[in-house]
Write a protein that holds these residues in place. Structure first.
Motif, PDB file in Angstrom:
ATOM      1  N   ASN A 262      -5.410  29.381 -26.637  1.00  0.00           N
ATOM      2  CA  ASN A 262      -5.580  29.160 -25.377  1.00  0.00           C
ATOM      3  C   ASN A 262      -5.060  29.904 -24.125  1.00  0.00           C
ATOM      4  O   ASN A 262      -4.561  29.542 -23.303  1.00  0.00           O
ATOM      5  N   TYR A 263      -5.312  31.406 -24.435  1.00  0.00           N
ATOM      6  CA  TYR A 263      -4.937  32.217 -23.407  1.00  0.00           C
ATOM      7  C   TYR A 263      -6.052  33.576 -23.771  1.00  0.00           C
ATOM      8  O   TYR A 263      -6.719  33.576 -24.579  1.00  0.00           O
TER       9      TYR A 263
ATOM     10  N   LEU B 211     -10.357  32.041 -22.658  1.00  0.00           N
ATOM     11  CA  LEU B 211      -9.591  31.190 -23.644  1.00  0.00           C
ATOM     12  C   LEU B 211     -10.549  30.492 -24.440  1.00  0.00           C
ATOM     13  O   LEU B 211     -11.847  30.742 -24.474  1.00  0.00           O
TER      14      LEU B 211
ATOM     15  N   GLN C  76     -13.550  33.317 -25.852  1.00  0.00           N
ATOM     16  CA  GLN C  76     -13.058  33.867 -24.655  1.00  0.00           C
ATOM     17  C   GLN C  76     -13.801  33.775 -23.350  1.00  0.00           C
ATOM     18  O   GLN C  76     -13.952  34.528 -22.465  1.00  0.00           O
TER      19      GLN C  76
END
Length: 284
Positions: A87-88, A94, A98
């Motif tokens: 989640n980054y 994300l 991505q």
């Protein structure tokens, strides 16, 4: 340091005393995750990675994409997230691929859904002229527009093996042993729901401790059997049978059951599995 010294002393003692095979076995690391084997090579994924790769493949096949498209998608996700639904990422990137909400891929919630994220990847790949004639890395770059396109190349061979197992109709190409994913209470209805969401079709039976999937042909059957094995940690699956072969939880390969060794029930399931994928669950 004390732990290292203790282990060193133990190893020395075992050597001096002739170290039995049982003692040597106890020192070997436990095999974990999922193992993929094809004529093109072998590779290994964690349980979490294998589950995500299975989802990517299912969505691609559901939407009419072929094995090569699945290999492109897996190449991409291996580079972008190592097949982990994070989640980054860089800026607002994300998820498995991505993807960025600010670039129109979808909302944060949508992109954290592996099914939606995979759909969006294939959607752009399908619109890419000539992607079929590109290398996997080149096709991945056309979709992602990465600042480091050369990095995709390192995953091509592994992605080819994984795609062959999940989308190529390869018999018995995956086996999963001990995993790190949290095991949920067995629920055939939940697996049937996941199958419908990812594959866009219904199972033929989901009751008691069994789910049955009727494939259109042998290739489709092995694709779905591989998917089920990869989801074994998520759903508490005890065994998957197809084509007269059975994979059992904790085993890294498929086998033809023997009545004397495995019992009449296992042989009966294997016999029934020539036409359908039969998934059984561990006891609650």
């Amino acid at each position: 340091m004390r732990a290292i010294l203790a282990l060193t002393s133990l190893l020395a003692a075992l050597v001096l005393t002739g170290c039995t095979e049982e003692a040597r076995e106890s020192l070997r690391p436990s095999r974990t995750g999922c193992y993929f084997t094809t004529g093109a090579g072998e590779t290994h994924l964690t349980a979490e990675q294998a589950s995500n790769a299975a989802t990517i493949a299912a969505v691609g096949l559901r939407d009419g994409m072929d094995e090569r498209a699945v290999a492109v998608a897996i190449t991409t996700a291996m580079q972008e997230s190592e097949l982990v639904n994070v989640n980054y990422g860089h800026d607002d990137s994300l998820g498995l691929f991505q993807q960025r909400p600010s670039m129109g891929w979808g909302t944060e919630e949508e992109l954290m859904d592996p099914v939606y994220a995979s759909f969006k990847f294939y959607e752009k790949l399908r619109r890419t002229d000539g992607w079929e004639d590109m290398t996997l890395a080149e096709a991945a770059q056309e979709v992602q527009v990465s600042a480091y396109p050369e990095l995709y190349r390192q995953w091509e061979d592994e992605a080819t093996v994984i795609a062959a197992v999940f989308a190529g109709g390869l018999d018995g190409g995956i086996g999963c042993v001990k995993g790190s994913a949290d095991v949920v209470a067995f629920d055939p209805a939940a697996l049937a729901e996941a199958y419908a969401y990812q594959w866009g079709g219904e199972v033929s039976e989901a009751e008691g401790s069994t789910v049955v999937i009727d494939p259109s042909d042998a290739a489709a059957g092995w694709n779905r059997a591989a998917w089920a094995v990869a989801r074994s940690y998520d759903f508490g699956i005890a065994s998957v049978a197809y084509g007269g072969m059975v994979w059992a939880a904790g085993e890294d390969g498929w086998s033809e059951p023997d009545a004397e060794a495995d019992g009449e029930a296992a042989v009966e399931i294997a016999n029934d599995s020539h036409a359908a994928v039969i998934i059984t669950f561990a006891a609650a």
